[in-house]
Design a protein around this motif. Sequence first.
Motif, mmCIF file in Angstrom:
data_model
loop_
_atom_site.group_PDB
_atom_site.id
_atom_site.type_symbol
_atom_site.label_atom_id
_atom_site.label_comp_id
_atom_site.label_asym_id
_atom_site.label_seq_id
_atom_site.Cartn_x
_atom_site.Cartn_y
_atom_site.Cartn_z
ATOM 1 N N GLY A 47 0.804 -1.215 0.000
ATOM 2 C CA GLY A 47 0.000 0.000 0.000
ATOM 3 C C GLY A 47 0.835 1.261 0.000
ATOM 4 N N LEU A 48 1.986 1.222 -0.690
ATOM 5 C CA LEU A 48 2.923 2.346 -0.681
ATOM 6 C C LEU A 48 2.840 3.154 -1.974
ATOM 7 C CD1 LEU A 48 6.030 0.516 0.822
ATOM 8 C CD2 LEU A 48 4.406 2.002 2.017
ATOM 9 N N THR A 49 3.056 4.444 -1.844
ATOM 10 C CA THR A 49 3.116 5.354 -2.987
ATOM 11 C C THR A 49 4.566 5.754 -3.212
ATOM 12 O OG1 THR A 49 0.913 6.225 -2.560
ATOM 13 C CG2 THR A 49 2.381 7.585 -3.897
ATOM 14 N N LEU A 50 5.114 5.423 -4.364
ATOM 15 C CA LEU A 50 6.502 5.758 -4.671
ATOM 16 C C LEU A 50 6.610 7.237 -5.013
ATOM 17 C CD1 LEU A 50 9.327 4.457 -4.995
ATOM 18 C CD2 LEU A 50 8.819 4.272 -7.448
ATOM 19 N N VAL A 51 7.483 7.950 -4.288
ATOM 20 C CA VAL A 51 7.635 9.387 -4.520
ATOM 21 C C VAL A 51 9.021 9.759 -5.036
ATOM 22 C CG1 VAL A 51 5.866 10.021 -2.856
ATOM 23 C CG2 VAL A 51 8.247 9.820 -2.092
ATOM 24 N N ALA A 52 10.007 8.874 -4.887
ATOM 25 C CA ALA A 52 11.352 9.191 -5.367
ATOM 26 C C ALA A 52 12.102 7.918 -5.725
ATOM 27 C CB ALA A 52 12.140 9.975 -4.315
ATOM 28 N N ILE A 53 12.919 8.014 -6.771
ATOM 29 C CA ILE A 53 13.755 6.923 -7.252
ATOM 30 C C ILE A 53 15.193 7.425 -7.219
ATOM 31 C CG2 ILE A 53 14.222 5.351 -9.162
ATOM 32 C CD1 ILE A 53 11.286 6.439 -10.146
ATOM 33 N N LEU A 54 16.040 6.803 -6.417
ATOM 34 C CA LEU A 54 17.410 7.266 -6.221
ATOM 35 C C LEU A 54 18.401 6.322 -6.893
ATOM 36 C CD1 LEU A 54 15.839 8.852 -4.046
ATOM 37 C CD2 LEU A 54 17.755 8.432 -2.479
ATOM 38 N N GLU A 55 19.374 6.910 -7.565
ATOM 39 C CA GLU A 55 20.491 6.148 -8.118
ATOM 40 C C GLU A 55 21.750 6.479 -7.331
ATOM 41 O OE1 GLU A 55 20.286 3.925 -10.529
ATOM 42 O OE2 GLU A 55 18.234 4.351 -11.194
ATOM 43 N N THR A 56 22.556 5.457 -6.996
ATOM 44 C CA THR A 56 23.830 5.731 -6.341
ATOM 45 C C THR A 56 24.898 6.154 -7.342
ATOM 46 O OG1 THR A 56 24.410 3.377 -6.413
ATOM 47 C CG2 THR A 56 23.388 4.207 -4.379
ATOM 48 N N HIS A 57 24.764 5.711 -8.600
ATOM 49 C CA HIS A 57 25.671 6.100 -9.680
ATOM 50 C C HIS A 57 25.127 5.518 -10.978
ATOM 51 C CE1 HIS A 57 27.071 2.131 -8.387
ATOM 52 N NE2 HIS A 57 27.708 1.985 -9.531
ATOM 53 N N ALA A 58 25.804 5.783 -12.078
ATOM 54 C CA ALA A 58 25.425 5.178 -13.355
ATOM 55 C C ALA A 58 26.077 3.798 -13.431
ATOM 56 C CB ALA A 58 25.878 6.055 -14.523
ATOM 57 N N HIS A 59 25.303 2.790 -13.145
ATOM 58 C CA HIS A 59 25.842 1.429 -13.043
ATOM 59 C C HIS A 59 26.347 0.920 -14.399
ATOM 60 C CE1 HIS A 59 24.371 0.562 -8.924
ATOM 61 N NE2 HIS A 59 23.427 1.437 -9.248
ATOM 62 N N ALA A 60 27.333 0.019 -14.327
ATOM 63 C CA ALA A 60 27.913 -0.550 -15.540
ATOM 64 C C ALA A 60 27.537 -2.003 -15.752
ATOM 65 C CB ALA A 60 29.443 -0.436 -15.488
ATOM 66 N N ASP A 61 26.792 -2.597 -14.823
ATOM 67 C CA ASP A 61 26.518 -4.031 -14.910
ATOM 68 C C ASP A 61 25.038 -4.367 -15.031
ATOM 69 O OD1 ASP A 61 25.862 -3.230 -12.392
ATOM 70 O OD2 ASP A 61 27.295 -4.519 -11.353
ATOM 71 N N HIS A 62 24.188 -3.364 -15.034
ATOM 72 C CA HIS A 62 22.763 -3.591 -15.285
ATOM 73 C C HIS A 62 22.143 -2.263 -15.734
ATOM 74 C CE1 HIS A 62 22.492 -1.930 -11.159
ATOM 75 N NE2 HIS A 62 21.348 -1.424 -11.596
ATOM 76 N N ILE A 63 20.930 -2.343 -16.248
ATOM 77 C CA ILE A 63 20.216 -1.140 -16.674
ATOM 78 C C ILE A 63 19.149 -0.822 -15.634
ATOM 79 C CG2 ILE A 63 18.715 -0.142 -18.449
ATOM 80 C CD1 ILE A 63 20.231 -1.872 -20.492
ATOM 81 N N THR A 64 19.049 0.436 -15.281
ATOM 82 C CA THR A 64 18.085 0.869 -14.285
ATOM 83 C C THR A 64 16.662 0.873 -14.839
ATOM 84 O OG1 THR A 64 17.469 2.674 -12.793
ATOM 85 C CG2 THR A 64 18.409 3.303 -14.900
ATOM 86 N N SER A 65 15.698 0.762 -13.943
ATOM 87 C CA SER A 65 14.295 0.927 -14.319
ATOM 88 C C SER A 65 13.757 2.279 -13.860
ATOM 89 C CB SER A 65 13.440 -0.199 -13.707
ATOM 90 O OG SER A 65 13.460 -0.127 -12.288
ATOM 91 N N ALA A 66 14.648 3.209 -13.519
ATOM 92 C CA ALA A 66 14.208 4.495 -12.963
ATOM 93 C C ALA A 66 13.245 5.221 -13.889
ATOM 94 C CB ALA A 66 15.415 5.374 -12.659
ATOM 95 N N GLY A 67 13.572 5.281 -15.174
ATOM 96 C CA GLY A 67 12.709 5.988 -16.117
ATOM 97 C C GLY A 67 11.350 5.335 -16.245
ATOM 98 N N GLN A 68 11.328 4.024 -16.291
ATOM 99 C CA GLN A 68 10.061 3.302 -16.419
ATOM 100 C C GLN A 68 9.207 3.468 -15.163
ATOM 101 O OE1 GLN A 68 10.675 -0.693 -17.745
ATOM 102 N NE2 GLN A 68 8.636 -0.805 -18.655
ATOM 103 N N LEU A 69 9.829 3.360 -14.001
ATOM 104 C CA LEU A 69 9.080 3.548 -12.762
ATOM 105 C C LEU A 69 8.550 4.973 -12.647
ATOM 106 C CD1 LEU A 69 11.248 1.554 -10.187
ATOM 107 C CD2 LEU A 69 8.937 0.988 -10.967
ATOM 108 N N ARG A 70 9.329 5.930 -13.118
ATOM 109 C CA ARG A 70 8.861 7.319 -13.091
ATOM 110 C C ARG A 70 7.624 7.486 -13.966
ATOM 111 N NH1 ARG A 70 12.617 12.308 -15.128
ATOM 112 N NH2 ARG A 70 12.396 11.136 -17.072
ATOM 113 N N GLN A 71 7.640 6.877 -15.144
ATOM 114 C CA GLN A 71 6.493 6.989 -16.041
ATOM 115 C C GLN A 71 5.241 6.364 -15.434
ATOM 116 O OE1 GLN A 71 7.850 5.134 -19.672
ATOM 117 N NE2 GLN A 71 8.783 7.020 -20.450
ATOM 118 N N VAL A 72 5.398 5.243 -14.754
ATOM 119 C CA VAL A 72 4.246 4.507 -14.227
ATOM 120 C C VAL A 72 3.698 5.145 -12.959
ATOM 121 C CG1 VAL A 72 3.531 2.291 -13.244
ATOM 122 C CG2 VAL A 72 4.954 2.333 -15.291
#
Length: 230
Positions: A47-72
């Motif tokens: 029952g949580l509402t996501l309000v912020a997506i934080l990245e620690t850095h631009a990772h080199a071993d996987h792709i983030t879902s930050a943009g997709q989660l922001r859109q949704v």
Amino acid sequence: MQPIQLFDPESSTCTYILRAARGNEAVIIDPVDRQWERDLQQLQRLGLTLVAILETHAHADHITSAGQLRQVTGARAAAPAACGIAPADLQLQDGDVIRFGDGEEIRVLHTPGHTAGSMSYVWRGNAFTGDALLIDGCGRTDFQGGSAEALYDSVTGKLFTLPPETLVWPAHDYKGRAASTIGWEREHNSRLAHRDRADFVDLMGRLDLPKPRLLEVAVPANRNLGLPQG
């Protein structure tokens, strides 16, 4: 309050959900593209509402879902200013404070060395250290503006000065471990404990690690929050 730790087995990436003690707002740290539906379902289940997506850095071993989660979800994306993640809504600097829920505060620490822009986040006695400080280790320093000298200063001068009982939650673990403490890492970390700066720099210079398999794909994608370019 402790974070909810989620794990991507392919990249050994740890993703974290932080819940406000009062209210239903939440923050996610270092989400992975192939796990975005899992993460969204976990938020919905609680029952949580996501309000912020934080990245620690631009990772080199996987792709983030930050943009997709922001859109949704409509949550704001936040990234270290020096990582070149231009589409992020918040360009974070050392000393910034991210607020959510009813009085929740996340302190932003610039901890360069693994990459030039790497950030760590401190919340309620928990330190989310990205690749700067791992459990019994640390991130490599040989690409993306990395610097062994800078990493040593970041860990010993910032992270190791946190209270010893502070829980350490890294961006990756490759041995099935969940968390550590600042006190344990300060005394026992095999790369950093009881080493001087010159010794650490020499050690890191001799690692001779292969490049991450996804380096050429992941870093450009992550600088666009994981969304297709163009």
